[in-house]
Scaffold this active site. Structure first.
Site, mmCIF file in Angstrom:
data_model
loop_
_atom_site.group_PDB
_atom_site.id
_atom_site.type_symbol
_atom_site.label_atom_id
_atom_site.label_comp_id
_atom_site.label_asym_id
_atom_site.label_seq_id
_atom_site.Cartn_x
_atom_site.Cartn_y
_atom_site.Cartn_z
ATOM 1 N N HIS A 1 -48.331 -8.040 69.706
ATOM 2 C CA HIS A 1 -48.345 -7.743 68.283
ATOM 3 C C HIS A 1 -47.131 -8.352 67.584
ATOM 4 O O HIS A 1 -46.036 -8.406 68.139
ATOM 5 C CB HIS A 1 -48.350 -6.232 68.068
ATOM 6 C CG HIS A 1 -49.569 -5.564 68.618
ATOM 7 N ND1 HIS A 1 -49.613 -4.232 68.950
ATOM 8 C CD2 HIS A 1 -50.815 -6.057 68.895
ATOM 9 C CE1 HIS A 1 -50.828 -3.920 69.403
ATOM 10 N NE2 HIS A 1 -51.559 -5.012 69.381
ATOM 11 N N LYS B 1 -38.115 -4.753 65.489
ATOM 12 C CA LYS B 1 -38.465 -3.500 66.144
ATOM 13 C C LYS B 1 -37.437 -3.136 67.213
ATOM 14 O O LYS B 1 -36.885 -4.011 67.888
ATOM 15 C CB LYS B 1 -39.841 -3.605 66.819
ATOM 16 C CG LYS B 1 -40.997 -3.842 65.871
ATOM 17 C CD LYS B 1 -42.315 -3.964 66.634
ATOM 18 C CE LYS B 1 -43.475 -4.234 65.699
ATOM 19 N NZ LYS B 1 -44.755 -4.407 66.442
ATOM 20 N N TYR C 1 -41.233 3.550 68.624
ATOM 21 C CA TYR C 1 -40.968 2.328 67.866
ATOM 22 C C TYR C 1 -40.178 2.669 66.600
ATOM 23 O O TYR C 1 -40.604 3.522 65.820
ATOM 24 C CB TYR C 1 -42.269 1.649 67.425
ATOM 25 C CG TYR C 1 -43.347 1.526 68.467
ATOM 26 C CD1 TYR C 1 -43.558 0.325 69.138
ATOM 27 C CD2 TYR C 1 -44.184 2.606 68.747
ATOM 28 C CE1 TYR C 1 -44.570 0.204 70.074
ATOM 29 C CE2 TYR C 1 -45.197 2.484 69.689
ATOM 30 C CZ TYR C 1 -45.389 1.291 70.347
ATOM 31 O OH TYR C 1 -46.394 1.183 71.279
ATOM 32 N N ASP D 1 -57.210 -6.279 70.148
ATOM 33 C CA ASP D 1 -56.486 -7.129 71.076
ATOM 34 C C ASP D 1 -57.431 -7.990 71.913
ATOM 35 O O ASP D 1 -57.083 -9.116 72.279
ATOM 36 C CB ASP D 1 -55.578 -6.283 71.973
ATOM 37 C CG ASP D 1 -54.408 -5.678 71.201
ATOM 38 O OD1 ASP D 1 -54.112 -6.169 70.097
ATOM 39 O OD2 ASP D 1 -53.811 -4.705 71.694
#
Length: 210
Positions: free
Chosen positions: A74, A84, A144, A182
């Protein structure tokens, strides 16, 4: 790759540069006792010492995955771009950083570390670097912290099963479990041809003003 300790006057943390420029591994000091453990997974002063810029995260999320689940690769359309900070609060995961920045000296390359609830390591992914992990245990919980809000149309993916990338995201005896998104994600070459990958210099400029 270099490793150094930061935080002489705070909780000590070891920071290691990964093979992808700007990507870092943080290993904090864990304090276990008869009750369990205590750990500080992020300290702004230490982060600034390691990266020379702050990390003003505006959103925190978490995912829970069973063994064999693969999430990624991603990344966020750039601009706006997103950085991130990721750690594993429960279970164990094989975590990957993938350089998707067109023009980067390490474009198409990756590095990996193991994240777990014992050592409490974390990964920092700079703007334009892709993220993917495979859960090695049931109930693996990934946390995250993100420098921008989630905007569905800006969130993109490259196939984690792209043979050209060669990511070892499969576990012996377990069929990889992927989301529909995905499964349908393009290969790196297809994403490059479509012009949807981040530009290296744009990513660096955005990273500098986080």
């Amino acid at each position: 790759m270099t490793t150094r300790q930061i935080g002489a006057t705070t909780t000590p943390t070891t920071v290691r540069e990964l093979a992808i420029e700007g990507a870092l591994e943080f290993t904090p000091t864990v304090y276990p006792d008869e009750r369990g453990l205590f750990v500080t997974t992020y300290q702004q002063a230490q982060f600034v010492a390691a990266t020379e810029h702050p990390f003003p995260f505006v959103q925190t999320s978490h995912s829970v995955s069973r063994r064999g689940v693969v999430r990624g690769v991603h990344y966020t359309a750039t601009p706006p771009g997103m950085a991130k900070h990721v750690y594993c609060a429960r279970g164990r995961a094989r975590d990957f950083v993938v350089d998707l920045r067109v023009g980067s000296p390490t474009f198409g390359q990756w590095d990996t570390i193991e994240l777990d609830q014992e050592h409490c390591r974390s990964t920092y992914l700079p703007v334009g670097v892709g993220h993917v992990f495979v859960a090695l245990e049931d109930e693996t919980t990934m946390m995250y912290q993100m420098s921008g809000p989630y905007v569905a149309q800006d969130e993109l993916a490259v196939s984690p099963l792209d043979p050209a990338l060669g990511l070892p995201v499969t576990i012996d005896g377990v069929e990889p479990v992927l989301s529909g998104r995905d499964v349908a994600a393009p290969t790196l070459a297809q994403a490059l041809e479509a012009g949807v990958l981040p530009d290296y210099e744009t990513c660096r400029a955005l990273e500098a003003v986080l």
